[in-house]
Design an enzyme around this catalytic site. Sequence first.
Site, PDB file in Angstrom:
ATOM      1  N   LYS A 131     -11.859  27.623 122.566  1.00  0.00           N
ATOM      2  CA  LYS A 131     -11.050  27.911 121.382  1.00  0.00           C
ATOM      3  C   LYS A 131      -9.595  27.488 121.479  1.00  0.00           C
ATOM      4  O   LYS A 131      -8.883  27.915 122.378  1.00  0.00           O
ATOM      5  CB  LYS A 131     -11.082  29.404 121.110  1.00  0.00           C
ATOM      6  CG  LYS A 131     -12.336  29.870 120.402  1.00  0.00           C
ATOM      7  CD  LYS A 131     -12.169  31.334 120.146  1.00  0.00           C
ATOM      8  CE  LYS A 131     -13.112  31.870 119.103  1.00  0.00           C
ATOM      9  NZ  LYS A 131     -12.905  33.327 118.994  1.00  0.00           N
ATOM     10  N   ARG A 182     -14.548  38.647 141.295  1.00  0.00           N
ATOM     11  CA  ARG A 182     -13.643  39.744 140.966  1.00  0.00           C
ATOM     12  C   ARG A 182     -13.900  40.981 141.832  1.00  0.00           C
ATOM     13  O   ARG A 182     -12.978  41.771 142.048  1.00  0.00           O
ATOM     14  CB  ARG A 182     -13.781  40.116 139.489  1.00  0.00           C
ATOM     15  CG  ARG A 182     -13.003  39.184 138.593  1.00  0.00           C
ATOM     16  CD  ARG A 182     -13.146  39.584 137.160  1.00  0.00           C
ATOM     17  NE  ARG A 182     -12.160  38.919 136.322  1.00  0.00           N
ATOM     18  CZ  ARG A 182     -12.215  38.874 134.998  1.00  0.00           C
ATOM     19  NH1 ARG A 182     -13.216  39.452 134.369  1.00  0.00           N
ATOM     20  NH2 ARG A 182     -11.270  38.270 134.315  1.00  0.00           N
TER      21      ARG A 182
HETATM   22  C1  3PG Z   1     -11.530  39.410 131.091  1.00  0.00           C
HETATM   23  O1  3PG Z   1     -12.661  39.173 131.483  1.00  0.00           O
HETATM   24  O2  3PG Z   1     -10.874  38.585 130.419  1.00  0.00           O
HETATM   25  C2  3PG Z   1     -10.880  40.694 131.473  1.00  0.00           C
HETATM   26  O3  3PG Z   1     -11.746  41.476 132.237  1.00  0.00           O
HETATM   27  C3  3PG Z   1     -10.439  41.429 130.242  1.00  0.00           C
HETATM   28  O4  3PG Z   1     -11.543  41.691 129.425  1.00  0.00           O
HETATM   29  P1  3PG Z   1     -11.330  41.764 127.864  1.00  0.00           P
HETATM   30  O5  3PG Z   1     -10.907  40.407 127.403  1.00  0.00           O
HETATM   31  O6  3PG Z   1     -12.655  42.211 127.294  1.00  0.00           O
HETATM   32  O7  3PG Z   1     -10.243  42.800 127.599  1.00  0.00           O
END
Ligand code: 3PG
Length: 418
Positions: free
Chosen positions: A225, A60
Amino acid sequence: MSIRTLDDLLAEGVSGRRVLVRADLNVPLDKQTGDITDHDSASAPQGGTPDGVRIADDGRIRAVLPTLSALTGAGAKVVVCSHLGRPKGTPDPKFSLSPVAGRLGELLGARVHFATDTVGESARSTVDALADGEVALLENLRFNKGETSKDDTERGAFADELAAFGDAYVDDAFGAVHRKHASVHDVPARLPHVAGRLVLREVEVLSRLTGEPERPYVVVLGGSKVSDKLAVIEALLPTVDRLLIGGGMCFTFLKAQGHEVGSSLLEEEMVETCRSLLERSEGKIMLPVDVVAADAFAPDAAHDTVPADGIPSKRVGLDIGPETVAGFAAALKGARTIFWNGPMGVFEMPAFAHGTRGIAETIAKSEAFTVVGGGDSAAAVRALGLDESSFGHISTGGGASLEYLEGKTLPGIAALEN
Ligand code: 3PG
Ligand code: MG
């Protein structure tokens, strides 16, 4: 798409301007120091300190480099913000972005000035001191209650403080566009706003899947899940030709078929829903025929392959079996479009990584247009040492890519359209 892009902003000229970039730098950190992400894997958080934290997968961070380099190259003062993990609206050193600042600097080949708060004194002085072409990273957005608040006023107040750090706003946080959070949804209402290179590319690719995908279109879903994937299964069923289900979620489906699943992951309250999905699926859903069942959830647990309808009562299924891998591979053969989200087993433990590896390798070799969606499956591709370039696209968004495929309105994208 009626969205202004980074190129539009660059064409206006950004030299000397402060550009606030929302990135998704929510990267998995080394297991030994604590798994702080919400990723799908069944591994439990282990706590730990930020000292010596290692970034387990920097995908990322790398994904946002094109946008950042374009901005620094054009002389902008670049202020990057992101969340990491799910801290509860207050500073928590476990979730500091500080290690990410280091890695981002290495990859950019330039120093990244790190602010030890998000909108406080450190952030203000760090942003004020930026020279043209330099980059600052603010501390974790979620150290502030306003970021994720459901209250518009509270979110708005935090968005005001963030927006004060930019003359323009770039959203390059594809992984967070499904969140109605201040930095994603409210800041763009306060500043001239554009989509970054990553967000544009993600939307371009995913819209190929929701438009008229070339057929056969085969989707592989895994992860722990069912409840997370229900909406996407409902949305995909009319569109796909085959839907292959592995990972922790397959056991709730196996149970719905009337099989006992031992102590495998099971969402009891989802069994009925899975049964109804199977009934309505016109045979498109394919489930494992064998699974790797272990004595315990541990890397060195004794284990063997058993038929999916014969999981011994005290055993836990941790991977799909070889016959299933072969069956799934046969179903993927000849596909023209493939979307894969979610590991097939506990790939972090080598003994239970064969299913995920087998499916990943099959997809990598396919001639189809292939899209890997999600933090975990993307991390699996890299952790298993597969060549990223053998996939058509590796999405940086897990929840975001699924919600896009569900056809939902994504708050971060909608905010850019206004
Ligand atoms: C992820 O890793 O799915 C994204 O960065 C979003 O994070 P979150 O699900 O904690 O909002
Ligand atoms: Mg998520």
